[in-house]
Design a protein around this motif. Structure first.
Motif, mmCIF file in Angstrom:
data_model
loop_
_atom_site.group_PDB
_atom_site.id
_atom_site.type_symbol
_atom_site.label_atom_id
_atom_site.label_comp_id
_atom_site.label_asym_id
_atom_site.label_seq_id
_atom_site.Cartn_x
_atom_site.Cartn_y
_atom_site.Cartn_z
ATOM 1 N N ILE A 1 -16.234 14.615 -29.869
ATOM 2 C CA ILE A 1 -17.137 15.029 -28.800
ATOM 3 C C ILE A 1 -17.102 16.553 -28.775
ATOM 4 C CG2 ILE A 1 -17.602 14.987 -26.324
ATOM 5 C CD1 ILE A 1 -15.537 12.249 -27.873
ATOM 6 N N GLY A 2 -18.245 17.168 -28.976
ATOM 7 C CA GLY A 2 -18.317 18.625 -28.980
ATOM 8 C C GLY A 2 -18.866 19.148 -27.669
ATOM 9 N N MET A 3 -18.190 20.110 -27.100
ATOM 10 C CA MET A 3 -18.625 20.787 -25.869
ATOM 11 C C MET A 3 -17.831 22.064 -25.738
ATOM 12 S SD MET A 3 -16.798 18.413 -22.906
ATOM 13 C CE MET A 3 -17.921 17.096 -23.134
ATOM 14 N N THR A 4 -18.376 23.009 -25.046
ATOM 15 C CA THR A 4 -17.689 24.297 -24.940
ATOM 16 C C THR A 4 -17.028 24.527 -23.594
ATOM 17 O OG1 THR A 4 -19.762 25.343 -24.287
ATOM 18 C CG2 THR A 4 -19.178 25.425 -26.626
ATOM 19 N N ASP A 5 -17.215 23.649 -22.659
ATOM 20 C CA ASP A 5 -16.667 23.877 -21.324
ATOM 21 C C ASP A 5 -15.700 22.762 -20.950
ATOM 22 O OD1 ASP A 5 -16.251 25.110 -18.917
ATOM 23 O OD2 ASP A 5 -18.129 24.453 -18.009
ATOM 24 N N ILE A 6 -14.461 22.863 -21.456
ATOM 25 C CA ILE A 6 -13.432 21.878 -21.141
ATOM 26 C C ILE A 6 -12.773 22.310 -19.832
ATOM 27 C CG2 ILE A 6 -11.310 20.761 -21.896
ATOM 28 C CD1 ILE A 6 -13.570 20.123 -23.780
ATOM 29 N N LEU B 1 -4.497 26.109 -21.296
ATOM 30 C CA LEU B 1 -4.013 26.202 -22.671
ATOM 31 C C LEU B 1 -5.159 26.025 -23.666
ATOM 32 C CD1 LEU B 1 -0.675 24.232 -22.279
ATOM 33 C CD2 LEU B 1 -0.930 26.696 -22.661
ATOM 34 N N VAL B 2 -6.018 25.037 -23.412
ATOM 35 C CA VAL B 2 -7.146 24.764 -24.297
ATOM 36 C C VAL B 2 -8.116 25.944 -24.314
ATOM 37 C CG1 VAL B 2 -9.199 23.300 -24.521
ATOM 38 C CG2 VAL B 2 -6.973 22.256 -24.181
ATOM 39 N N SER B 3 -8.376 26.531 -23.159
ATOM 40 C CA SER B 3 -9.312 27.667 -23.114
ATOM 41 C C SER B 3 -8.746 28.898 -23.812
ATOM 42 C CB SER B 3 -9.695 27.997 -21.667
ATOM 43 O OG SER B 3 -8.586 28.497 -20.963
ATOM 44 N N ASN B 4 -7.444 28.856 -24.116
ATOM 45 C CA ASN B 4 -6.822 29.950 -24.859
ATOM 46 C C ASN B 4 -6.567 29.574 -26.321
ATOM 47 O OD1 ASN B 4 -6.162 32.408 -23.131
ATOM 48 N ND2 ASN B 4 -5.664 30.692 -21.789
ATOM 49 N N GLY B 5 -7.250 28.536 -26.793
ATOM 50 C CA GLY B 5 -7.223 28.201 -28.209
ATOM 51 C C GLY B 5 -6.147 27.243 -28.664
ATOM 52 N N LEU B 6 -5.390 26.669 -27.748
ATOM 53 C CA LEU B 6 -4.343 25.721 -28.128
ATOM 54 C C LEU B 6 -4.835 24.287 -27.962
ATOM 55 C CD1 LEU B 6 -1.369 27.488 -26.355
ATOM 56 C CD2 LEU B 6 -1.876 27.490 -28.792
ATOM 57 N N SER B 7 -4.236 23.373 -28.706
ATOM 58 C CA SER B 7 -4.552 21.950 -28.555
ATOM 59 C C SER B 7 -3.621 21.327 -27.537
ATOM 60 C CB SER B 7 -4.365 21.206 -29.883
ATOM 61 O OG SER B 7 -5.356 21.537 -30.789
ATOM 62 N N VAL B 8 -4.133 20.326 -26.846
ATOM 63 C CA VAL B 8 -3.336 19.503 -25.944
ATOM 64 C C VAL B 8 -3.614 18.061 -26.330
ATOM 65 C CG1 VAL B 8 -3.044 18.754 -23.552
ATOM 66 C CG2 VAL B 8 -3.362 21.181 -24.061
ATOM 67 N N PHE B 9 -2.575 17.266 -26.412
ATOM 68 C CA PHE B 9 -2.730 15.869 -26.772
ATOM 69 C C PHE B 9 -2.511 14.982 -25.554
ATOM 70 C CE2 PHE B 9 -0.862 17.066 -31.151
ATOM 71 C CZ PHE B 9 -2.084 17.521 -31.593
ATOM 72 N N ASP C 1 -7.130 14.414 -28.842
ATOM 73 C CA ASP C 1 -6.812 15.785 -29.212
ATOM 74 C C ASP C 1 -7.853 16.674 -28.545
ATOM 75 O OD1 ASP C 1 -6.173 18.209 -30.432
ATOM 76 O OD2 ASP C 1 -6.984 17.646 -32.381
ATOM 77 N N ILE C 2 -7.441 17.425 -27.526
ATOM 78 C CA ILE C 2 -8.366 18.291 -26.795
ATOM 79 C C ILE C 2 -8.230 19.714 -27.325
ATOM 80 C CG2 ILE C 2 -9.063 19.172 -24.534
ATOM 81 C CD1 ILE C 2 -7.730 16.746 -23.286
ATOM 82 N N GLU C 3 -9.380 20.296 -27.680
ATOM 83 C CA GLU C 3 -9.412 21.658 -28.185
ATOM 84 C C GLU C 3 -10.460 22.447 -27.417
ATOM 85 O OE1 GLU C 3 -10.167 21.179 -32.349
ATOM 86 O OE2 GLU C 3 -8.057 20.780 -32.771
ATOM 87 N N GLU C 4 -10.534 23.718 -27.711
ATOM 88 C CA GLU C 4 -11.456 24.619 -27.010
ATOM 89 C C GLU C 4 -12.916 24.215 -27.186
ATOM 90 O OE1 GLU C 4 -11.744 29.444 -26.387
ATOM 91 O OE2 GLU C 4 -10.929 28.660 -28.253
ATOM 92 N N VAL C 5 -13.248 23.581 -28.304
ATOM 93 C CA VAL C 5 -14.640 23.243 -28.608
ATOM 94 C C VAL C 5 -14.952 21.757 -28.428
ATOM 95 C CG1 VAL C 5 -14.983 25.188 -30.148
ATOM 96 C CG2 VAL C 5 -14.102 23.025 -31.067
ATOM 97 N N GLY C 6 -14.057 21.015 -27.827
ATOM 98 C CA GLY C 6 -14.300 19.601 -27.590
ATOM 99 C C GLY C 6 -13.038 18.781 -27.758
ATOM 100 N N PHE C 7 -13.218 17.509 -28.028
ATOM 101 C CA PHE C 7 -12.056 16.660 -28.216
ATOM 102 C C PHE C 7 -12.371 15.531 -29.186
ATOM 103 C CE2 PHE C 7 -14.336 15.435 -24.423
ATOM 104 C CZ PHE C 7 -14.383 14.050 -24.440
ATOM 105 N N THR C 8 -11.302 14.990 -29.752
ATOM 106 C CA THR C 8 -11.413 13.874 -30.683
ATOM 107 C C THR C 8 -10.606 12.718 -30.128
ATOM 108 O OG1 THR C 8 -11.626 15.385 -32.550
ATOM 109 C CG2 THR C 8 -11.041 13.108 -33.055
ATOM 110 N N ILE C 9 -11.195 11.540 -30.190
ATOM 111 C CA ILE C 9 -10.543 10.326 -29.709
ATOM 112 C C ILE C 9 -10.234 9.440 -30.908
ATOM 113 C CG2 ILE C 9 -10.821 8.237 -28.322
ATOM 114 C CD1 ILE C 9 -12.934 9.791 -26.686
ATOM 115 N N PHE C 10 -8.982 9.029 -31.035
ATOM 116 C CA PHE C 10 -8.572 8.002 -31.984
ATOM 117 C C PHE C 10 -8.211 6.793 -31.130
ATOM 118 C CE2 PHE C 10 -7.816 11.937 -34.184
ATOM 119 C CZ PHE C 10 -8.122 11.673 -35.511
#
Length: 187
Positions: free
Chosen positions: A30-35, A103-111, A149-158
């Motif tokens: 899922i791509g988005m810029t405003d997490i 943390l995510v808005s500063n470029g780190l991943s959060v799981f 996996d949440i990142e600055e540009v979106g998240f991925t779901i497994f």
């Protein structure tokens, strides 16, 4: 103004970056810029319920650990600045989501992990998050239902869950103030 997002099946490079059985887990990006913390809260509440586990690779600003301690939130510290936190109440969810957003808005991943009989020790990431594929050596994947996996540009779901295992199902879990970009989505 509504914020846009898109939903796609994950690219093979994303799928290969984590060591999960590819024939068991669907992978949706899922791509988005405003997490925001509201988005994280909404996803957790709509998709999983509680408890869930948040894995913070780094608490780079220092106040994150102090915030956890001052709010009496237990956490498992796996490195000098990494933590696994079991979130089992809405109060904790609000506080941890706020930390995750920063943390995510500063470029780190959060799981975020959701499953049965998971423990903090199961979710200790490898020392080097940049090594791919990322392997959680203590994790029994049979206990895991969903990993985010949440990142600055979106998240991925497994996920193994049939509730959100395709791009068509994901919009049901995204807050209404986000608008689906159908042209960029696998729908």
């Amino acid at each position: 103004m509504e914020k846009e997002y898109f939903v796609q099946y994950s690219d093979q490079s994303i799928i290969n970056s984590f060591s999960f059985p590819k024939d068991v887990f669907a992978s949706i990006s899922i791509g988005m810029t405003d997490i925001t913390n509201d988005l994280i809260i909404s996803l957790v509440q709509k998709m999983f319920g509680l408890p869930v586990f948040f894995v913070l690779n780094s608490m780079i600003f220092g106040y994150e650990k102090e915030t956890l301690i001052s709010n009496n939130i237990p956490f498992f510290e796996f490195s000098s600045d990494g933590a696994v936190i079991k979130v089992d109440s809405t109060e904790k969810l609000h506080l941890i989501s706020k930390l995750a957003e920063e943390l995510v808005s500063n470029g780190l991943s959060v799981f975020i992990f959701h499953g049965n009989d998971l423990s903090e020790q199961d979710l200790i990431p490898p020392k080097h998050w940049m090594d791919k594929p990322l392997v959680f050596e203590n994790l029994d994947v049979n206990k895991l239902e969903t990993f985010v996996d949440i990142e600055e540009v979106g998240f991925t779901i497994f996920t193994k869950s049939s509730l959100f295992d395709s791009p068509e199902k994901i919009p049901n879990y995204i807050p209404n103030d986000y608008l689906l970009n159908i042209d960029s989505s696998d729908i």
